[in-house]
Design a protein around this motif. Structure first.
Motif, PDB file in Angstrom:
ATOM      1  N   PRO A   1     -16.238  18.226 -30.319  1.00  0.00           N
ATOM      2  CA  PRO A   1     -17.356  17.770 -31.152  1.00  0.00           C
ATOM      3  C   PRO A   1     -18.725  18.142 -30.590  1.00  0.00           C
ATOM      4  CG  PRO A   1     -16.275  15.917 -30.030  1.00  0.00           C
ATOM      5  CD  PRO A   1     -15.407  17.112 -29.824  1.00  0.00           C
ATOM      6  N   GLU A   2     -18.809  18.402 -29.259  1.00  0.00           N
ATOM      7  CA  GLU A   2     -20.084  18.815 -28.682  1.00  0.00           C
ATOM      8  C   GLU A   2     -20.584  20.129 -29.274  1.00  0.00           C
ATOM      9  OE1 GLU A   2     -17.292  17.687 -27.194  1.00  0.00           O
ATOM     10  OE2 GLU A   2     -17.612  17.735 -25.027  1.00  0.00           O
ATOM     11  N   GLY A   3     -19.661  20.895 -29.883  1.00  0.00           N
ATOM     12  CA  GLY A   3     -20.074  22.147 -30.504  1.00  0.00           C
ATOM     13  C   GLY A   3     -21.112  21.958 -31.581  1.00  0.00           C
ATOM     14  N   LEU A   4     -21.151  20.774 -32.188  1.00  0.00           N
ATOM     15  CA  LEU A   4     -22.169  20.510 -33.199  1.00  0.00           C
ATOM     16  C   LEU A   4     -23.562  20.617 -32.600  1.00  0.00           C
ATOM     17  CD1 LEU A   4     -23.047  19.576 -35.997  1.00  0.00           C
ATOM     18  CD2 LEU A   4     -22.675  17.216 -35.251  1.00  0.00           C
ATOM     19  N   LEU A   5     -23.737  20.101 -31.396  1.00  0.00           N
ATOM     20  CA  LEU A   5     -25.034  20.200 -30.731  1.00  0.00           C
ATOM     21  C   LEU A   5     -25.405  21.657 -30.492  1.00  0.00           C
ATOM     22  CD1 LEU A   5     -27.467  19.000 -29.229  1.00  0.00           C
ATOM     23  CD2 LEU A   5     -26.019  18.846 -27.183  1.00  0.00           C
ATOM     24  N   LEU A   6     -24.457  22.461 -30.046  1.00  0.00           N
ATOM     25  CA  LEU A   6     -24.737  23.876 -29.785  1.00  0.00           C
ATOM     26  C   LEU A   6     -25.064  24.611 -31.079  1.00  0.00           C
ATOM     27  CD1 LEU A   6     -24.931  26.181 -27.774  1.00  0.00           C
ATOM     28  CD2 LEU A   6     -22.453  26.495 -27.984  1.00  0.00           C
ATOM     29  N   LEU A   7     -24.391  24.256 -32.165  1.00  0.00           N
ATOM     30  CA  LEU A   7     -24.690  24.879 -33.449  1.00  0.00           C
ATOM     31  C   LEU A   7     -26.123  24.588 -33.874  1.00  0.00           C
ATOM     32  CD1 LEU A   7     -23.656  26.402 -35.965  1.00  0.00           C
ATOM     33  CD2 LEU A   7     -22.866  24.197 -36.854  1.00  0.00           C
ATOM     34  N   LEU A   8     -26.571  23.350 -33.707  1.00  0.00           N
ATOM     35  CA  LEU A   8     -27.947  23.005 -34.057  1.00  0.00           C
ATOM     36  C   LEU A   8     -28.946  23.695 -33.135  1.00  0.00           C
ATOM     37  CD1 LEU A   8     -27.484  19.193 -34.777  1.00  0.00           C
ATOM     38  CD2 LEU A   8     -27.547  21.089 -36.409  1.00  0.00           C
TER      39      LEU A   8
ATOM     40  N   ARG B   1     -12.818  14.550 -42.481  1.00  0.00           N
ATOM     41  CA  ARG B   1     -12.592  13.607 -43.569  1.00  0.00           C
ATOM     42  C   ARG B   1     -11.136  13.630 -44.030  1.00  0.00           C
ATOM     43  NH1 ARG B   1     -15.426   9.425 -44.232  1.00  0.00           N
ATOM     44  NH2 ARG B   1     -14.769   9.323 -46.408  1.00  0.00           N
ATOM     45  N   LEU B   2     -10.513  14.802 -43.966  1.00  0.00           N
ATOM     46  CA  LEU B   2      -9.111  14.900 -44.366  1.00  0.00           C
ATOM     47  C   LEU B   2      -8.179  14.251 -43.348  1.00  0.00           C
ATOM     48  CD1 LEU B   2      -8.925  18.558 -45.740  1.00  0.00           C
ATOM     49  CD2 LEU B   2      -8.832  16.441 -47.059  1.00  0.00           C
ATOM     50  N   LEU B   3      -8.658  14.138 -42.089  1.00  0.00           N
ATOM     51  CA  LEU B   3      -7.805  13.626 -41.037  1.00  0.00           C
ATOM     52  C   LEU B   3      -7.750  12.107 -41.000  1.00  0.00           C
ATOM     53  CD1 LEU B   3      -8.710  16.003 -38.090  1.00  0.00           C
ATOM     54  CD2 LEU B   3      -6.886  16.197 -39.764  1.00  0.00           C
ATOM     55  N   GLY B   4      -8.688  11.443 -41.616  1.00  0.00           N
ATOM     56  CA  GLY B   4      -8.688   9.985 -41.527  1.00  0.00           C
ATOM     57  C   GLY B   4      -9.772   9.396 -42.397  1.00  0.00           C
ATOM     58  N   ASP B   5     -10.090   8.142 -42.114  1.00  0.00           N
ATOM     59  CA  ASP B   5     -11.028   7.411 -42.963  1.00  0.00           C
ATOM     60  C   ASP B   5     -12.430   7.399 -42.396  1.00  0.00           C
ATOM     61  OD1 ASP B   5     -10.559   5.903 -40.770  1.00  0.00           O
ATOM     62  OD2 ASP B   5     -10.090   4.042 -41.840  1.00  0.00           O
ATOM     63  N   ARG B   6     -12.740   8.316 -41.494  1.00  0.00           N
ATOM     64  CA  ARG B   6     -14.059   8.333 -40.888  1.00  0.00           C
ATOM     65  C   ARG B   6     -14.453   9.768 -40.603  1.00  0.00           C
ATOM     66  NH1 ARG B   6     -13.597   4.614 -36.021  1.00  0.00           N
ATOM     67  NH2 ARG B   6     -12.353   3.400 -37.486  1.00  0.00           N
ATOM     68  N   THR B   7     -15.774  10.025 -40.538  1.00  0.00           N
ATOM     69  CA  THR B   7     -16.257  11.375 -40.287  1.00  0.00           C
ATOM     70  C   THR B   7     -16.163  11.725 -38.815  1.00  0.00           C
ATOM     71  OG1 THR B   7     -17.765  11.210 -42.159  1.00  0.00           O
ATOM     72  CG2 THR B   7     -18.228  12.914 -40.544  1.00  0.00           C
ATOM     73  N   LEU B   8     -16.471  10.789 -37.922  1.00  0.00           N
ATOM     74  CA  LEU B   8     -16.395  11.042 -36.487  1.00  0.00           C
ATOM     75  C   LEU B   8     -15.014  10.677 -35.967  1.00  0.00           C
ATOM     76  CD1 LEU B   8     -19.849   9.631 -35.347  1.00  0.00           C
ATOM     77  CD2 LEU B   8     -19.193  12.037 -35.495  1.00  0.00           C
ATOM     78  N   PRO B   9     -14.508  11.416 -34.959  1.00  0.00           N
ATOM     79  CA  PRO B   9     -13.219  11.044 -34.377  1.00  0.00           C
ATOM     80  C   PRO B   9     -13.268   9.628 -33.807  1.00  0.00           C
ATOM     81  CG  PRO B   9     -13.932  13.225 -33.605  1.00  0.00           C
ATOM     82  CD  PRO B   9     -15.085  12.616 -34.331  1.00  0.00           C
ATOM     83  N   THR B  10     -12.100   8.972 -33.761  1.00  0.00           N
ATOM     84  CA  THR B  10     -12.039   7.611 -33.241  1.00  0.00           C
ATOM     85  C   THR B  10     -12.429   7.549 -31.773  1.00  0.00           C
ATOM     86  OG1 THR B  10      -9.692   7.953 -32.800  1.00  0.00           O
ATOM     87  CG2 THR B  10     -10.277   6.897 -34.882  1.00  0.00           C
ATOM     88  N   THR B  11     -12.259   8.656 -31.056  1.00  0.00           N
ATOM     89  CA  THR B  11     -12.634   8.674 -29.644  1.00  0.00           C
ATOM     90  C   THR B  11     -14.133   8.474 -29.466  1.00  0.00           C
ATOM     91  OG1 THR B  11     -12.600  11.075 -29.855  1.00  0.00           O
ATOM     92  CG2 THR B  11     -10.735  10.067 -28.774  1.00  0.00           C
ATOM     93  N   PHE B  12     -14.926   8.818 -30.490  1.00  0.00           N
ATOM     94  CA  PHE B  12     -16.371   8.615 -30.388  1.00  0.00           C
ATOM     95  C   PHE B  12     -16.682   7.136 -30.222  1.00  0.00           C
ATOM     96  CE2 PHE B  12     -20.644   8.000 -32.055  1.00  0.00           C
ATOM     97  CZ  PHE B  12     -21.340   9.021 -31.418  1.00  0.00           C
ATOM     98  N   GLY B  13     -16.035   6.299 -31.024  1.00  0.00           N
ATOM     99  CA  GLY B  13     -16.244   4.862 -30.890  1.00  0.00           C
ATOM    100  C   GLY B  13     -15.608   4.288 -29.640  1.00  0.00           C
ATOM    101  N   ALA B  14     -14.488   4.908 -29.189  1.00  0.00           N
ATOM    102  CA  ALA B  14     -13.771   4.371 -28.035  1.00  0.00           C
ATOM    103  C   ALA B  14     -14.498   4.637 -26.722  1.00  0.00           C
ATOM    104  CB  ALA B  14     -12.369   4.973 -27.973  1.00  0.00           C
ATOM    105  N   LYS B  15     -15.275   5.716 -26.646  1.00  0.00           N
ATOM    106  CA  LYS B  15     -15.812   6.130 -25.361  1.00  0.00           C
ATOM    107  C   LYS B  15     -17.329   6.078 -25.268  1.00  0.00           C
ATOM    108  CE  LYS B  15     -11.961   9.214 -24.237  1.00  0.00           C
ATOM    109  NZ  LYS B  15     -11.572  10.580 -23.791  1.00  0.00           N
ATOM    110  N   THR B  16     -18.037   5.929 -26.368  1.00  0.00           N
ATOM    111  CA  THR B  16     -19.482   6.043 -26.323  1.00  0.00           C
ATOM    112  C   THR B  16     -20.154   4.720 -26.640  1.00  0.00           C
ATOM    113  OG1 THR B  16     -19.654   6.683 -28.661  1.00  0.00           O
ATOM    114  CG2 THR B  16     -19.360   8.456 -27.055  1.00  0.00           C
ATOM    115  N   SER B  17     -21.420   4.655 -26.244  1.00  0.00           N
ATOM    116  CA  SER B  17     -22.291   3.547 -26.633  1.00  0.00           C
ATOM    117  C   SER B  17     -23.700   4.108 -26.755  1.00  0.00           C
ATOM    118  CB  SER B  17     -22.239   2.425 -25.594  1.00  0.00           C
ATOM    119  OG  SER B  17     -22.820   2.845 -24.378  1.00  0.00           O
TER     120      SER B  17
END
Length: 528
Positions: A186-193, A235-251
């Motif tokens: 997911p960090e690739g999004l930052l590099l794309l921007l 979005r096709l993988l689940g019910d959220r746009t960000l992976p679940t690991t984002f909520g599990a590991k970040t604040s």
């Protein structure tokens, strides 16, 4: 430096031979420690393989069959692993082979990126060789993780970016490549921007300052097109746009970077390249010079922006760097490019000789040896670290998976912290206390945090009461309130992890929960 040059295969072959030799050393170390076996240094690899196993079986990206979840931070890697699992033979061998190929291609991509940013042929080869000798890059090649895939795509994208800046008529292929990188991490999004910003602004050769390119708006559509597959896939993988690991590991604790965290990140680079890491800082100044060919600043922006972004997402007291700092391993190639540019600039200023009184000394070769010796020492030390990582996973997670498969009925439900090996090797439904495949636990824990219960164990207890697993498998001392006498969790077996440097603790404890009528069979004899 001319924009076009004939492709020379010889330096790439030399880098590949060097890389194969260095990877071979790690394989020998692993083979020796495991008494003729091979494995992976993280349980996370088995998480990817479990997702891939279900994907190959037609279940989509689900961990527990029939329960799709956006738990994979690397859906592109998971898709590749699903193809690997269709091949005959041992998937561990195939997966290590895939990692080594991506590692070797990354060495070539680093060489090309250095050339694109003005390095001589020799300096560019040195940049690739430094990446090859980086202990954590060798670790990554054999880890079964997505690190080398993501690193290759980012370096390739930065190389295309520099070429397209020099030749604006070229189609913006860098953006789609970096869009693929976002599906690898997911960090690739930052590099794309950052790539969009780097293309939108240009510095005139006279150094009069930055100005907005008039055709920058024409890059907006390719950038959005590169982002679209990322959003649709998640979005096709689940019910959220960000992976679940984002909520599990970040604040999120504000907009100011944590300088202690940035010091930790620099320590990751310094540990692998003690002297060359300082050269990389000087290389940033070389890249910023007005006379530097106008290839953009994307490598520098990436090296600076990723630690800053993660410093904002990291929890206090728990720096978000990934196991052993793996979230930052993809920065090694651009760091080496910066370092060799600085070294070459210094060498050009000083000339081939150093005059001290009546003596003229050739200084470049001795200085190169001085710079490389700590890197090679770190590589040698890293061989032992990698082998011990693999041994720890074997003695912990793989032994637990073996025990569960042999002793627990298939209908049993298991709650645990390390879900990888157990998920891959057993048919049991799992409840994930880390929240990757059971994101509801994140909500329950956060809602129950109090000064007297800062980790929200009361919320986790309520969550488990709703799920009613048969067994609970956790590291000792992680959840003391959860497994107290009050909760009626009955300790059943203990798995010791000798010489642990990898896992969350030296012991994994199996508890029988108050909701089960399953009576597990006796443990494996070596783990009483």
């Amino acid at each position: 430096m001319p924009g076009r040059r004939p492709f020379n295969l010889i330096p790439h072959l030399a880098l590949w031979l060097l890389g194969l030799g260095l990877v071979g050393g790690a394989l020998i170390s692993e083979w020796t420690v495991l008494d003729g076996g091979l494995g992976f240094p993280l349980d996370d690899t088995w998480i990817h393989l479990t997702f891939a196993q279900n994907l190959a079986a037609g279940e989509g990206l689900a961990y527990n069959p029939g329960e799709p979840v956006s738990g994979s931070t690397a859906p592109l890697w998971t898709a590749l692993l699903a193809l690997v699992l269709l091949l005959p033979g041992n998937p561990v061998m195939w997966l290590k082979g895939l990692g080594v190929v991506l590692y070797l291609l990354t060495l070539s991509a680093t060489h090309r990126l250095a050339r694109r940013h003005g390095a001589s042929a020799g300096a560019a080869w040195l940049a690739g060789a430094l990446v090859a000798a980086t202990s954590w890059m060798v670790w990554s090649a054999l880890s079964g993780m997505e690190i080398c895939l993501f690193t290759l795509l980012t370096v390739w994208g930065m190389d295309l970016q520099a070429r397209e800046r020099a030749e604006p008529a070229r189609p913006p292929l860098a953006l789609p490549v970096l869009g693929l990188a976002t599906l690898a991490r997911p960090e690739g999004l930052l590099l794309l921007l950052l790539a969009f910003a780097d293309r939108a602004f240009t510095t005139p050769r006279g150094g009069a300052g930055a100005s907005l390119r008039r055709p920058a708006r024409t890059l907006l559509l390719p950038t959005l097109a590169a982002l679209l597959p990322v959003v649709v896939t998640l979005r096709l993988l689940g019910d959220r746009t960000l992976p679940t690991t984002f909520g599990a590991k970040t604040s999120w604790d504000g907009w100011l970077p944590d300088f202690g965290y940035l010091q930790t990140v620099f320590g990751i680079f310094f540990g692998a390249h003690p002297l060359i890491s300082w050269l990389a800082i000087a290389g940033a100044l070389v890249l910023l010079r007005p006379r530097h060919p106008n290839r953009g600043l994307l490598p520098l922006l990436w090296v600076v922006a990723l630690p800053l972004a993660y410093s904002l997402l990291s929890s206090p007291g728990r720096p978000l760097v990934g196991n052993f700092g793996r979230y930052f391993f993809p920065l090694f190639p651009p760091l080496m490019v910066l370092a060799v540019r600085a070294a070459e600039s210094f060498a050009q200023r000083l000339g081939p000789h150093l005059t001290i009184g009546p003596w003229r000394l050739r200084w470049r070769a001795p200085l190169l040896v001085l710079l490389l010796t700590p890197t090679l020492a770190a590589y040698i030390q890293g061989l032992g670290v990698f082998a011990q990582n693999v041994a720890n996973i074997r003695d912990g997670d793989l032994r637990v998976a073996e025990w569960v498969d042999a002793t627990v009925p298939p209908e049993g439900v298991i709650a645990l912290q390390d879900i990888g090996a157990v998920g891959y090797f057993t048919p049991h439904r799992l409840v994930d206390l880390a929240g990757i495949i059971s994101p509801q636990v994140q909500t329950a824990v956060r809602a129950s945090r109090r000064p007297e219960d800062p980790t929200g164990q009361a919320g986790m207890e309520r969550f488990l009461a709703g799920q009613q697993p048969d067994l609970l498998i956790v590291f000792d001392r992680w959840f003391p309130a959860l497994v107290s006498d009050r909760t009626r969790f009955e300790p059943v077996f203990v798995f010791e992890i000798p010489n642990n440097i990898t896992m969350g603790s030296d012991r994994l404890i199996v508890y029988r929960t108050p909701w089960t009528d399953i009576q597990p069979l006796r443990p494996l004899d070596s783990h009483r």
